[in-house]
Write a protein that holds these residues in place. Structure first.
Motif, PDB file in Angstrom:
ATOM      1  N   TYR A 164       0.822  -1.219   0.000  1.00  0.00           N
ATOM      2  CA  TYR A 164       0.000   0.000   0.000  1.00  0.00           C
ATOM      3  C   TYR A 164       0.852   1.263   0.000  1.00  0.00           C
ATOM      4  N   GLY A 165       1.995   1.209   0.658  1.00  0.00           N
ATOM      5  CA  GLY A 165       2.899   2.359   0.669  1.00  0.00           C
ATOM      6  C   GLY A 165       3.470   2.671  -0.700  1.00  0.00           C
ATOM      7  N   ALA A 166       3.514   1.653  -1.566  1.00  0.00           N
ATOM      8  CA  ALA A 166       4.008   1.844  -2.931  1.00  0.00           C
ATOM      9  C   ALA A 166       2.868   2.117  -3.911  1.00  0.00           C
ATOM     10  N   GLY A 167       1.668   2.332  -3.386  1.00  0.00           N
ATOM     11  CA  GLY A 167       0.533   2.634  -4.262  1.00  0.00           C
ATOM     12  C   GLY A 167       0.003   1.426  -4.999  1.00  0.00           C
ATOM     13  N   LYS A 168       0.319   0.218  -4.511  1.00  0.00           N
ATOM     14  CA  LYS A 168      -0.174  -1.010  -5.149  1.00  0.00           C
ATOM     15  C   LYS A 168      -1.337  -1.544  -4.327  1.00  0.00           C
TER      16      LYS A 168
ATOM     17  N   GLN B 290      -9.934  -0.900  -0.562  1.00  0.00           N
ATOM     18  CA  GLN B 290     -10.788   0.286  -0.588  1.00  0.00           C
ATOM     19  C   GLN B 290     -10.803   1.038   0.735  1.00  0.00           C
ATOM     20  N   ASP B 291     -10.611   0.314   1.848  1.00  0.00           N
ATOM     21  CA  ASP B 291     -10.687   0.944   3.165  1.00  0.00           C
ATOM     22  C   ASP B 291      -9.424   0.623   3.957  1.00  0.00           C
ATOM     23  N   PRO B 292      -8.415   1.499   3.918  1.00  0.00           N
ATOM     24  CA  PRO B 292      -7.148   1.214   4.597  1.00  0.00           C
ATOM     25  C   PRO B 292      -7.279   1.073   6.116  1.00  0.00           C
ATOM     26  N   THR B 293      -8.399   1.503   6.697  1.00  0.00           N
ATOM     27  CA  THR B 293      -8.560   1.324   8.138  1.00  0.00           C
ATOM     28  C   THR B 293      -8.761  -0.153   8.501  1.00  0.00           C
ATOM     29  N   ARG B 294      -9.022  -0.985   7.515  1.00  0.00           N
ATOM     30  CA  ARG B 294      -9.193  -2.422   7.769  1.00  0.00           C
ATOM     31  C   ARG B 294      -7.859  -3.141   7.990  1.00  0.00           C
ATOM     32  N   ILE B 295      -6.753  -2.516   7.611  1.00  0.00           N
ATOM     33  CA  ILE B 295      -5.443  -3.142   7.794  1.00  0.00           C
ATOM     34  C   ILE B 295      -5.240  -3.412   9.281  1.00  0.00           C
TER      35      ILE B 295
END
Length: 168
Positions: free
Chosen positions: A30-34, A38-43
Motif C-alpha cells: 500500500y505504501g508503494a501505491g499497489k 478500498q478501506d485502509p482502516t481495515r489493515i
C-alpha cells in the motif's frame, strides 16, 4: 454495531493488530501505491489478519510441497500441494519467522487433521475496537467438533462421489 455492541464478547482464530508481516504489507504494497484495498482502516483488523494468516499458511504449504516433491521454485500438482499442507508445523518459532507471532495460535497439520490450531482468543468490543481478554484457549469439546467435521466431510464426499483418502 459500534457503541451499541459495547461489552460484547467474541472469539476469533486470528486477532487484530499490526504484526510485523502486516506492517511489511502496509509499507511494501500500500505504501508503494499497489493493491486495491478500498478501506485502509481495515489493515490489521480481525478480518484482514485472518486473510493474511490464511495466505501465509498457503505459502508455507507450497514451500513444503516443493521441498517434499523435490521441486524447489517449481509448480506442484494438487496431490503434492495437499502433501505440503498436511506437513504444516506452525510452531511459535515459525509464526515469529513469518512475522505473525501472537496473531494466530501454533498448530500442526497431518493427513488425519486438517482443522488448524483448534484455539481461539476471546475479545471484547469497547465501542471502537476489540480488546483481547484471554490467551489462546482450546475448544471446550474437541471430540464433538471433530465428529461434526468428519460427518460433514463424509456427507460432502458421498454427495460428490469422492472416495475419502485413507490416512495411515
Amino acid at each position: 454495531a459500534g457503541p451499541a455492541a459495547k461489552g460484547t464478547f467474541v472469539t476469533a482464530n486470528a486477532v487484530p493488530g499490526k504484526f510485523p508481516l502486516i506492517q511489511d504489507i502496509q509499507k511494501v504494497v500500500y505504501g508503494a501505491g499497489k493493491g486495491n484495498l478500498q478501506d485502509p482502516t481495515r489493515i490489521g483488523s480481525v478480518y484482514y489478519n485472518r486473510g493474511v494468516g490464511a495466505a501465509a499458511m498457503w505459502v508455507e504449504a507450497l514451500k513444503n510441497a516443493q521441498r517434499i516433491a523435490n521441486k524447489p521454485g517449481k509448480t506442484v500438482n494438487g496431490k503434492e500441494y495437499r502433501d505440503g499442507y498436511e506437513a504444516l508445523d506452525i510452531s511459535e518459532a515459525k509464526l515469529k519467522e513469518i512475522g505473525i507471532q501472537g496473531m494466530l495460535g501454533p498448530f500442526k497439520m497431518s493427513c488425519a487433521k486438517h482443522d488448524g490450531s483448534e484455539r481461539f482468543r476471546v475479545m471484547q468490543w469497547d465501542g471502537k475496537k476489540f480488546d483481547l481478554v484471554s490467551d489462546w484457549e482450546a475448544a471446550p469439546d474437541p471430540a464433538y467438533i471433530r465428529k461434526l467435521i468428519e460427518e460433514s466431510a463424509l456427507k460432502y464426499a458421498t454427495e460428490n462421489k469422492i472416495t475419502p483418502k485413507k490416512c495411515s
